[in-house]
Design an enzyme around this catalytic site. Sequence first.
Site, PDB file in Angstrom:
ATOM      1  N   ASN A  13       0.855  -1.191   0.000  1.00 28.61           N
ATOM      2  CA  ASN A  13       0.000   0.000   0.000  1.00 28.61           C
ATOM      3  C   ASN A  13       0.891   1.242   0.000  1.00 28.61           C
ATOM      4  OD1 ASN A  13      -1.428   2.266   1.081  1.00 28.61           O
ATOM      5  ND2 ASN A  13      -3.081   0.901   1.675  1.00 28.61           N
ATOM      6  N   HIS A  16       0.911   6.209   1.903  1.00 34.63           N
ATOM      7  CA  HIS A  16       1.615   7.169   2.754  1.00 34.63           C
ATOM      8  C   HIS A  16       2.838   7.797   2.095  1.00 34.63           C
ATOM      9  CE1 HIS A  16      -1.410   6.739   5.623  1.00 34.63           C
ATOM     10  NE2 HIS A  16      -1.236   5.438   5.708  1.00 34.63           N
ATOM     11  N   HIS A  49      -5.619   3.728  -1.848  1.00 27.05           N
ATOM     12  CA  HIS A  49      -6.941   4.116  -1.342  1.00 27.05           C
ATOM     13  C   HIS A  49      -7.213   5.556  -1.759  1.00 27.05           C
ATOM     14  CE1 HIS A  49      -9.628   4.581   2.526  1.00 27.05           C
ATOM     15  NE2 HIS A  49     -10.284   4.840   1.419  1.00 27.05           N
ATOM     16  N   ARG A  51      -9.313   8.360  -1.163  1.00 29.29           N
ATOM     17  CA  ARG A  51     -10.298   8.795  -0.166  1.00 29.29           C
ATOM     18  C   ARG A  51     -11.127   9.940  -0.718  1.00 29.29           C
ATOM     19  NH1 ARG A  51      -8.776   6.857   5.369  1.00 29.29           N
ATOM     20  NH2 ARG A  51     -10.592   8.070   5.948  1.00 29.29           N
ATOM     21  N   ARG A  55      -6.956  12.920   0.766  1.00 27.98           N
ATOM     22  CA  ARG A  55      -5.909  13.343   1.701  1.00 27.98           C
ATOM     23  C   ARG A  55      -4.543  12.741   1.358  1.00 27.98           C
ATOM     24  NH1 ARG A  55      -7.951  10.349   7.146  1.00 27.98           N
ATOM     25  NH2 ARG A  55      -9.819  11.468   6.515  1.00 27.98           N
ATOM     26  N   GLU A  76      -8.690   0.630  -3.286  1.00 31.39           N
ATOM     27  CA  GLU A  76      -9.504   0.742  -2.062  1.00 31.39           C
ATOM     28  C   GLU A  76     -10.367   1.979  -2.141  1.00 31.39           C
ATOM     29  OE1 GLU A  76      -7.501   0.935   1.634  1.00 31.39           O
ATOM     30  OE2 GLU A  76      -6.507  -0.968   1.313  1.00 31.39           O
ATOM     31  N   THR A 107     -17.473  -1.621  15.564  1.00 28.46           N
ATOM     32  CA  THR A 107     -16.587  -1.156  16.636  1.00 28.46           C
ATOM     33  C   THR A 107     -15.160  -1.664  16.437  1.00 28.46           C
ATOM     34  OG1 THR A 107     -17.480  -2.970  17.918  1.00 28.46           O
ATOM     35  CG2 THR A 107     -18.230  -0.777  18.516  1.00 28.46           C
ATOM     36  N   GLU A 157     -11.241  -9.072   3.280  1.00 27.89           N
ATOM     37  CA  GLU A 157      -9.960  -8.741   3.897  1.00 27.89           C
ATOM     38  C   GLU A 157     -10.218  -8.564   5.387  1.00 27.89           C
ATOM     39  OE1 GLU A 157      -7.237  -6.253   1.883  1.00 27.89           O
ATOM     40  OE2 GLU A 157      -6.335  -5.517   3.736  1.00 27.89           O
ATOM     41  N   HIS A 200      -3.759  -4.298   7.831  1.00 28.66           N
ATOM     42  CA  HIS A 200      -3.849  -3.083   8.647  1.00 28.66           C
ATOM     43  C   HIS A 200      -2.942  -3.213   9.867  1.00 28.66           C
ATOM     44  CE1 HIS A 200      -5.610   0.890   9.304  1.00 28.66           C
ATOM     45  NE2 HIS A 200      -5.218   0.662  10.540  1.00 28.66           N
TER      46      HIS A 200
HETATM   47  N1  PXP Z   1      -5.858  -3.122   4.112  1.00 35.06           N
HETATM   48  C1  PXP Z   1      -6.822  -2.184   4.110  1.00 35.06           C
HETATM   49  C2  PXP Z   1      -8.190  -2.569   3.653  1.00 35.06           C
HETATM   50  C3  PXP Z   1      -6.546  -0.869   4.504  1.00 35.06           C
HETATM   51  O1  PXP Z   1      -7.519   0.061   4.483  1.00 35.06           O
HETATM   52  C4  PXP Z   1      -5.232  -0.537   4.886  1.00 35.06           C
HETATM   53  C5  PXP Z   1      -4.910   0.838   5.334  1.00 35.06           C
HETATM   54  O2  PXP Z   1      -5.174   1.770   4.388  1.00 35.06           O
HETATM   55  C6  PXP Z   1      -4.253  -1.536   4.836  1.00 35.06           C
HETATM   56  C7  PXP Z   1      -4.606  -2.827   4.479  1.00 35.06           C
HETATM   57  C8  PXP Z   1      -2.835  -1.250   5.156  1.00 35.06           C
HETATM   58  O3  PXP Z   1      -2.680  -0.851   6.476  1.00 35.06           O
HETATM   59  P1  PXP Z   1      -1.291  -0.286   6.967  1.00 35.06           P
HETATM   60  O4  PXP Z   1      -1.013   0.940   6.177  1.00 35.06           O
HETATM   61  O5  PXP Z   1      -1.525  -0.038   8.408  1.00 35.06           O
HETATM   62  O6  PXP Z   1      -0.271  -1.368   6.701  1.00 35.06           O
END
Ligand code: PXP
Length: 250
Positions: A13, A16, A49, A51, A55, A76, A107, A157, A200
């Site tokens: 991913n 960032h 992703h 958004r 962002r 995503e 939650t 997922e 995640h």
């Molecule tokens: N999987 C999904 C569905 C996510 O939304 C994210 C975060 O955007 C990730 C995986 C990756 O998470 P991380 O950046 O914390 O490794």
Amino acid sequence: MTNNAGHIRLGVNIDHVATLRNARGGGLPDPVRAALLAQEAGADGITAHLREDRRHIIDSDIDRLMETLTVPLNFEMAATDEMQKIALRHKPHAVCLVPEKREERTTEGGLDVVREENKLAHYIAPLREAGCRVSIFIAADARQIAAAHRIGAEVIELHTGAYCDADAEGRTDDRDRELEMIREMSAHAHSLGLEVHAGHGLNYDTVTPVAALPEVMELNIGHFLIGEAVFRGLGPALHEMRRLMDAARA
Ligand code: PXP
């Protein structure tokens, strides 16, 4: 459906890298360059992703990823009309539906498919018809898995955030309980014919027990790898993750 315990895919991913770019404005660092580097270093797929508030990833990043990647793009997005139009225009390999607003999530942090079942069933139909593999990001919860299955998702997922948070905070009982739920629910979802992914918050400490689960076919990892890349470079950071995943699988 057979599982493939010998190989587990690593989706990288790159959101960032875009976070860092947008902190300054302008074009650097370029998340597409990071995606191509990750691809060269052995990523099995790239996740981005888009958004609603743009962002991190922006529309032109998705255009360029679609033009340049040779590995699959896992797009995503939130289940909005705007995102559906964008996905249908690009037809990425996979679309992963994630919650963006508080009211969409359970939650534990995943999408509340139970509450939105009818809406989501209609929402994903055109995406599936367009040839996208539809994945739903949910907590390791049997009711959510059943709903994802009923609406026709091919992939779930499982959210590993609660497991990773518990590990980071030294709450070992909670960590072990969360991991047990992920283990049980991976097997359960697989038995229904769903392909199981997870992600995640995963890092070098938390990845091994998740990668060891034979039903888990793909991990999507971003924030930790991009952070680690600052210190060792993206290729070496990714290679170490790949090594740990392969060792867990062996
Ligand atoms: N999987 C999904 C569905 C996510 O939304 C994210 C975060 O955007 C990730 C995986 C990756 O998470 P991380 O950046 O914390 O490794």
